[in-house]
Design an enzyme around this catalytic site. Sequence first.
Site, PDB file in Angstrom:
ATOM      1  N   TRP A 145      -2.108  -5.146   3.485  1.00  0.00           N
ATOM      2  CA  TRP A 145      -2.655  -6.481   3.763  1.00  0.00           C
ATOM      3  C   TRP A 145      -4.119  -6.613   3.354  1.00  0.00           C
ATOM      4  O   TRP A 145      -4.640  -7.707   3.304  1.00  0.00           O
ATOM      5  CB  TRP A 145      -2.507  -6.798   5.263  1.00  0.00           C
ATOM      6  CG  TRP A 145      -3.023  -5.690   6.160  1.00  0.00           C
ATOM      7  CD1 TRP A 145      -2.279  -4.721   6.752  1.00  0.00           C
ATOM      8  CD2 TRP A 145      -4.387  -5.420   6.516  1.00  0.00           C
ATOM      9  NE1 TRP A 145      -3.086  -3.860   7.462  1.00  0.00           N
ATOM     10  CE2 TRP A 145      -4.388  -4.274   7.328  1.00  0.00           C
ATOM     11  CE3 TRP A 145      -5.607  -6.033   6.238  1.00  0.00           C
ATOM     12  CZ2 TRP A 145      -5.561  -3.723   7.856  1.00  0.00           C
ATOM     13  CZ3 TRP A 145      -6.777  -5.491   6.766  1.00  0.00           C
ATOM     14  CH2 TRP A 145      -6.743  -4.348   7.555  1.00  0.00           C
ATOM     15  N   LYS A 169       7.764  -5.253  -1.741  1.00  0.00           N
ATOM     16  CA  LYS A 169       7.672  -5.745  -0.358  1.00  0.00           C
ATOM     17  C   LYS A 169       6.199  -5.838   0.016  1.00  0.00           C
ATOM     18  O   LYS A 169       5.521  -4.817   0.124  1.00  0.00           O
ATOM     19  CB  LYS A 169       8.386  -4.806   0.620  1.00  0.00           C
ATOM     20  CG  LYS A 169       8.417  -5.398   2.018  1.00  0.00           C
ATOM     21  CD  LYS A 169       8.537  -4.377   3.117  1.00  0.00           C
ATOM     22  CE  LYS A 169       7.277  -3.626   3.397  1.00  0.00           C
ATOM     23  NZ  LYS A 169       6.125  -4.431   3.858  1.00  0.00           N
ATOM     24  N   PRO A 170       5.694  -7.069   0.197  1.00  0.00           N
ATOM     25  CA  PRO A 170       4.290  -7.198   0.592  1.00  0.00           C
ATOM     26  C   PRO A 170       4.121  -6.946   2.086  1.00  0.00           C
ATOM     27  O   PRO A 170       5.105  -6.952   2.830  1.00  0.00           O
ATOM     28  CB  PRO A 170       3.979  -8.662   0.251  1.00  0.00           C
ATOM     29  CG  PRO A 170       5.291  -9.369   0.420  1.00  0.00           C
ATOM     30  CD  PRO A 170       6.381  -8.371   0.085  1.00  0.00           C
ATOM     31  N   GLY A 223      -0.907   2.472   1.828  1.00  0.00           N
ATOM     32  CA  GLY A 223      -0.913   2.249   3.281  1.00  0.00           C
ATOM     33  C   GLY A 223      -1.350   3.519   3.992  1.00  0.00           C
ATOM     34  O   GLY A 223      -2.043   4.366   3.420  1.00  0.00           O
ATOM     35  N   GLU A 245      -0.911   5.959  -2.135  1.00  0.00           N
ATOM     36  CA  GLU A 245      -2.353   5.753  -1.981  1.00  0.00           C
ATOM     37  C   GLU A 245      -2.570   5.559  -0.492  1.00  0.00           C
ATOM     38  O   GLU A 245      -2.252   4.515   0.065  1.00  0.00           O
ATOM     39  CB  GLU A 245      -2.758   4.533  -2.817  1.00  0.00           C
ATOM     40  CG  GLU A 245      -4.208   4.540  -3.208  1.00  0.00           C
ATOM     41  CD  GLU A 245      -5.011   3.655  -2.307  1.00  0.00           C
ATOM     42  OE1 GLU A 245      -5.508   4.191  -1.279  1.00  0.00           O
ATOM     43  OE2 GLU A 245      -5.127   2.463  -2.579  1.00  0.00           O
ATOM     44  N   CYS A 279      -9.622   1.358   2.242  1.00  0.00           N
ATOM     45  CA  CYS A 279      -9.422   2.793   2.434  1.00  0.00           C
ATOM     46  C   CYS A 279     -10.520   3.604   1.743  1.00  0.00           C
ATOM     47  O   CYS A 279     -10.610   4.806   1.970  1.00  0.00           O
ATOM     48  CB  CYS A 279      -8.036   3.215   1.980  1.00  0.00           C
ATOM     49  SG  CYS A 279      -7.709   2.715   0.328  1.00  0.00           S
ATOM     50  N   GLU A 376      -9.922   7.090  10.504  1.00  0.00           N
ATOM     51  CA  GLU A 376     -10.295   6.006   9.579  1.00  0.00           C
ATOM     52  C   GLU A 376     -10.598   4.775  10.437  1.00  0.00           C
ATOM     53  O   GLU A 376      -9.710   4.239  11.111  1.00  0.00           O
ATOM     54  CB  GLU A 376      -9.130   5.750   8.623  1.00  0.00           C
ATOM     55  CG  GLU A 376      -9.502   4.905   7.440  1.00  0.00           C
ATOM     56  CD  GLU A 376      -8.365   4.796   6.429  1.00  0.00           C
ATOM     57  OE1 GLU A 376      -7.181   4.860   6.817  1.00  0.00           O
ATOM     58  OE2 GLU A 376      -8.675   4.627   5.231  1.00  0.00           O
TER      59      GLU A 376
END
Length: 474
Positions: A145, A169-170, A223, A245, A279, A376
């Site tokens: 997102w 798939k978003p 993700g 990623e 990220c 994170e």
Amino acid sequence: MTEPSFLGEFSQGNGQLAVENPATGEVIARIKSYDLDEIRALIETADRARHAWAARTAKDRANILRGWFNLVMQNQSALAELVTAECGKPLAESMGEVAYGAAFIEWFAEEAKRTYGETVPSFAPDKRILTIKQPVGTCAAITPWNFPIAMVTRKVAPALAAGCSIILKPAELTPLSALALEQLALEAGVPPEIFKVVPVTDPKPVGELFCSDPLIRKLSFTGSTAVGKILMRQSAQNVTKLSLELGGNAPFIVFDDADIDSAIEGAIASKFRNAGQTCVCANRFLVQQGVAAEFTAKLADRVGALKVAAGTEAGSQIGPLINRPGHDKVARLVSDALERGAKAAVGGAASDKGTLFYQPTVLTGVQSDMEIVSTEVFGPVAPIMTFADESEAIALANDTPYGLAAYFYTRDIGRAWRVMEALEYGMVAVNDGILSSEVAPFGGIKQSGLGREGSKHGIDEYLELKYCLMSGLA
Ligand code: SIN
């Protein structure tokens, strides 16, 4: 020419997937959620259609991609409006994201024509050796997102350029940008069977389907590391090719000899882009003792002046966090650090601008055993630790299972090389806070993932290398 409003168009729907504006909590669209049977059927259709797409010349595919790039740029403002509405980032950043995302389409339109094979000096007089590159086949992608445009184009453009078909798939929170990109791709001439966006309310079974359907030859995912590990396990059944990623824990190191003002600029760009929700955002600041006071004071001044506001408000620099769990995580990490002895030089609490806003924050006195150092953060918080010398900085920076991006500032050329080589990261920026570009290979090592996106290497993720031996030539 006035651009169409994608937002206006999507707000008409009444499907099962509700999309909210994180700045206001308002539902901005209700769109169709695909069920598994529909997605299975789309995979079959894509797999049947891919041969004809692969058989077209590379130049033909390149021209279609170039047309898609042009349409994306012609619709830059309308797409940016959509990005801000569904993901919250300031409009100026959304405009930048659309240009960044479009750049991947332009880049891979060019790379489509350069998927060269090679001839290899032979091991026998009557034999010749050559290699060719061929499309992997039908691919699947799962996108996040935080960059609802750029993470789509970074996967779809190389897949299409290589001659693959792709089902995407978003993220459930930001499906609208992907749907708008799909519309523009169709308008540019991408066959509808070749690229299909499938928003869903429940992502888990779709990930399982992508990993278990034998027609899917490759899955690209951006993700969390936790989900990446699940996909890796699931994809073992078909030995599906994977690009991952995943999460990062980027150190931002400032040495005594750094240009401090430039380091401050880099820190703001790296840490506060998209309210800290990338990220590759700096996650921990490691500052050498001799410049810690100056760096902290200057950073706190700049951070305190950042404008927190809805992304649509003029001059907004920090928008909302994406959702309640994201906001709660940031709040929890900061509270934990404060309870354990850190101090807030600025910020340190939720913002009163709206329920998902958080004050841009600088924390000092941070210790390596605090949770904020190993997690994170994904929020506008800069935790500062200090170090004595170069070897301690490198040890602290590498003390993480992640290895995505790292940043450091120094004016010593010898140190620049030493530290760059010693950092166990896929990407290292020396004297800069932003390293993302379509021309450079983006990706991590260790638990930050597999594969590279963008650059001349990005298209190889969608190509198989075939070795051909021609014998009997004597
Ligand atoms: C990401 O956060 O996943 C991507 C960031 C970038 O491309 O700069």
